[in-house]
Design a protein around this motif. Sequence first.
Motif, PDB file in Angstrom:
ATOM      1  N   LEU A 184       0.946  -1.092  -0.106  1.00 52.61           N
ATOM      2  CA  LEU A 184       0.037  -0.113  -0.010  1.00 52.61           C
ATOM      3  C   LEU A 184       0.760   1.222  -0.173  1.00 52.61           C
ATOM      4  CD1 LEU A 184      -2.640  -1.123   2.509  1.00 52.61           C
ATOM      5  CD2 LEU A 184      -2.881  -1.394   0.102  1.00 52.61           C
ATOM      6  N   ASP A 185       2.015   1.240  -0.700  1.00 53.19           N
ATOM      7  CA  ASP A 185       3.191   2.407  -0.586  1.00 53.19           C
ATOM      8  C   ASP A 185       2.587   3.409  -1.401  1.00 53.19           C
ATOM      9  OD1 ASP A 185       5.583   3.658   0.031  1.00 53.19           O
ATOM     10  OD2 ASP A 185       5.569   3.441  -2.273  1.00 53.19           O
ATOM     11  N   ASN A 186       2.490   4.597  -1.225  1.00 50.61           N
ATOM     12  CA  ASN A 186       1.859   5.612  -1.911  1.00 50.61           C
ATOM     13  C   ASN A 186       3.032   6.685  -2.463  1.00 50.61           C
ATOM     14  OD1 ASN A 186       2.634   7.000   0.515  1.00 50.61           O
ATOM     15  ND2 ASN A 186       1.064   8.453   0.357  1.00 50.61           N
ATOM     16  N   GLY A 187       4.182   5.954  -2.622  1.00 42.51           N
ATOM     17  CA  GLY A 187       5.359   6.852  -3.293  1.00 42.51           C
ATOM     18  C   GLY A 187       4.936   7.017  -4.873  1.00 42.51           C
ATOM     19  N   THR A 188       5.850   8.100  -5.149  1.00 39.99           N
ATOM     20  CA  THR A 188       5.553   8.641  -6.503  1.00 39.99           C
ATOM     21  C   THR A 188       6.763   8.224  -7.619  1.00 39.99           C
ATOM     22  OG1 THR A 188       5.836  10.768  -5.908  1.00 39.99           O
ATOM     23  CG2 THR A 188       3.588  10.513  -5.964  1.00 39.99           C
ATOM     24  N   GLY A 189       6.576   8.351  -8.710  1.00 37.60           N
ATOM     25  CA  GLY A 189       7.883   8.424  -9.492  1.00 37.60           C
ATOM     26  C   GLY A 189       8.658   6.968  -9.451  1.00 37.60           C
ATOM     27  N   GLY A 190       9.969   7.154  -9.210  1.00 36.12           N
ATOM     28  CA  GLY A 190      10.604   6.261  -8.962  1.00 36.12           C
ATOM     29  C   GLY A 190      10.447   5.427  -7.404  1.00 36.12           C
ATOM     30  N   ASP A 191       9.838   6.385  -6.535  1.00 39.54           N
ATOM     31  CA  ASP A 191       9.630   5.537  -5.318  1.00 39.54           C
ATOM     32  C   ASP A 191       8.517   4.649  -5.351  1.00 39.54           C
ATOM     33  OD1 ASP A 191      11.860   6.782  -4.424  1.00 39.54           O
ATOM     34  OD2 ASP A 191      10.670   8.820  -3.765  1.00 39.54           O
ATOM     35  N   THR A 192       7.724   4.728  -6.582  1.00 41.43           N
ATOM     36  CA  THR A 192       6.376   3.757  -6.491  1.00 41.43           C
ATOM     37  C   THR A 192       6.725   2.262  -6.397  1.00 41.43           C
ATOM     38  OG1 THR A 192       5.088   5.483  -7.978  1.00 41.43           O
ATOM     39  CG2 THR A 192       4.349   3.443  -7.777  1.00 41.43           C
ATOM     40  N   ALA A 193       5.834   1.931  -5.497  1.00 43.27           N
ATOM     41  CA  ALA A 193       5.888   0.388  -5.053  1.00 43.27           C
ATOM     42  C   ALA A 193       4.481  -0.393  -4.925  1.00 43.27           C
ATOM     43  CB  ALA A 193       7.124   0.100  -3.969  1.00 43.27           C
ATOM     44  N   GLY A 194       4.871  -1.453  -4.893  1.00 43.67           N
ATOM     45  CA  GLY A 194       3.575  -2.399  -4.358  1.00 43.67           C
ATOM     46  C   GLY A 194       2.377  -2.447  -5.514  1.00 43.67           C
ATOM     47  N   LEU A 195       1.133  -2.059  -4.961  1.00 46.52           N
ATOM     48  CA  LEU A 195       0.111  -2.197  -5.921  1.00 46.52           C
ATOM     49  C   LEU A 195      -0.061  -0.803  -6.912  1.00 46.52           C
ATOM     50  CD1 LEU A 195      -2.867  -3.157  -3.182  1.00 46.52           C
ATOM     51  CD2 LEU A 195      -1.436  -4.656  -5.120  1.00 46.52           C
ATOM     52  N   ASN A 196       0.414   0.202  -6.423  1.00 48.49           N
ATOM     53  CA  ASN A 196       0.712   1.364  -7.401  1.00 48.49           C
ATOM     54  C   ASN A 196       1.477   1.054  -8.479  1.00 48.49           C
ATOM     55  OD1 ASN A 196      -1.394   2.992  -5.916  1.00 48.49           O
ATOM     56  ND2 ASN A 196       0.399   3.909  -4.495  1.00 48.49           N
ATOM     57  N   GLN A 197       2.557   0.595  -8.142  1.00 50.98           N
ATOM     58  CA  GLN A 197       3.538   0.253  -9.295  1.00 50.98           C
ATOM     59  C   GLN A 197       2.933  -0.924 -10.362  1.00 50.98           C
ATOM     60  OE1 GLN A 197       6.518   1.417 -10.143  1.00 50.98           O
ATOM     61  NE2 GLN A 197       6.499   0.122 -11.692  1.00 50.98           N
ATOM     62  N   LEU A 198       2.003  -1.849  -9.768  1.00 55.65           N
ATOM     63  CA  LEU A 198       1.381  -2.801 -10.451  1.00 55.65           C
ATOM     64  C   LEU A 198       0.334  -2.164 -11.489  1.00 55.65           C
ATOM     65  CD1 LEU A 198       0.624  -5.753 -11.366  1.00 55.65           C
ATOM     66  CD2 LEU A 198      -0.817  -5.921  -9.237  1.00 55.65           C
ATOM     67  N   PHE A 199      -0.290  -1.183 -10.809  1.00 63.26           N
ATOM     68  CA  PHE A 199      -1.413  -0.535 -11.946  1.00 63.26           C
ATOM     69  C   PHE A 199      -0.661   0.008 -13.030  1.00 63.26           C
ATOM     70  CE2 PHE A 199      -4.053  -0.386  -7.651  1.00 63.26           C
ATOM     71  CZ  PHE A 199      -4.711  -1.679  -7.804  1.00 63.26           C
ATOM     72  N   SER A 200       0.311   0.798 -12.495  1.00 61.78           N
ATOM     73  CA  SER A 200       1.015   1.560 -13.651  1.00 61.78           C
ATOM     74  C   SER A 200       1.713   0.748 -14.551  1.00 61.78           C
ATOM     75  CB  SER A 200       2.280   2.435 -12.907  1.00 61.78           C
ATOM     76  OG  SER A 200       1.665   3.228 -12.063  1.00 61.78           O
ATOM     77  N   ASP A 201       2.150  -0.522 -14.430  1.00 58.09           N
ATOM     78  CA  ASP A 201       2.784  -1.283 -15.296  1.00 58.09           C
ATOM     79  C   ASP A 201       1.546  -1.844 -16.401  1.00 58.09           C
ATOM     80  OD1 ASP A 201       5.191  -1.126 -14.196  1.00 58.09           O
ATOM     81  OD2 ASP A 201       5.251  -2.929 -13.193  1.00 58.09           O
TER      82      ASP A 201
END
Length: 353
Positions: A184-201
Amino acid sequence: MSGPLRPPGQSTGQPGTEGPHGLDLIGTTPAHRPRHARAGVEGDWLRQPPEPVRRAPRMRRVPGWLAGLGLMSPSLILVGVFVYGFIGWNVRVSFTSWQGLTPVYDFVGLDNYTALWNDARWRTDARNVLVFTAVFVAGALALGFVMALLLEKGARGEAFYRGVFLFPMAISFIATAIVWRWLLDNGTGGDTAGLNQLFSDLGLGFLRSDWHKSDSSWAIAAVALPAGWALSGYVMALFLAGMRAIPGTFRESARIDGASEWQVLWYVMRPALRPVTFSAVLILIHISLKTFDLIYALDQGNLKIDTPSLYMWFTTFDGGFYDRGATIATVLLVGVALIIGPYIRHWLRTERR
């Protein structure tokens, strides 16, 4: 008697070979004759009373309830002291003004309870726990029911999948919180991880969220996701046991009458699973009210996801307001009792029938 008997009138003529009823004792000798014949009491031995049988004195039996009480007494004593005794002590502290490390056992009545309900943080925490409970219970029930329905159809490798679905329940809430804190990390840009990174990919960037760190008053709903994931396997086991207990003839009769699979699920299985659903809902609500370690390990300093259990911890051990902490604990205890009480009453009525 060692020899055959001869009817009366066919005596062998040998003295002492005639029995008590006029029957000859063939092939008997004085050593093998009955004791009454040798003693010359041929007509009286049947009239003599039998010798009394001496029985060993019976040991006095201990009543069953007394033996059971003796076996259970150690557990009853420990539960009485360390559970109900401490509950009573906590309730007593809630009616005092104990602040700091020095115990104070004065009586202030309901002042602590009145001050608690006038506290803005407590009202926010009460709302948060209601939102958390609603999302947690609905999510765990839905996910557990779907998994049970898939396994009930007789999928290959059922034992393997059942173990996979139950595995999250075996993980402690602390470990679950650490894993989901990264998901559930809410990082942005290069700091994005977890589900947010999966959604972006996957090209689903519009689903990106700040989750539990959001400024929204619904941020507590994100915390219900890991809690529902952890308990969904337990709910699956309850539903699967309930489905397997439904006789197959009920479903087959409905299908013969032309019912679709959806109608079989809604009109046949749903009513039969009502007791299981009722039990699962009560258990999940009880767990949600006292959830502490998951939220504490996920983000303990975030007031957006603060709950009464966290408020009790911080106000007691960080602030030293033992009276306020005992009051919160008592209110939570009453809330759990109001939820579990109807279930126990329903269970007792069912057992009496």
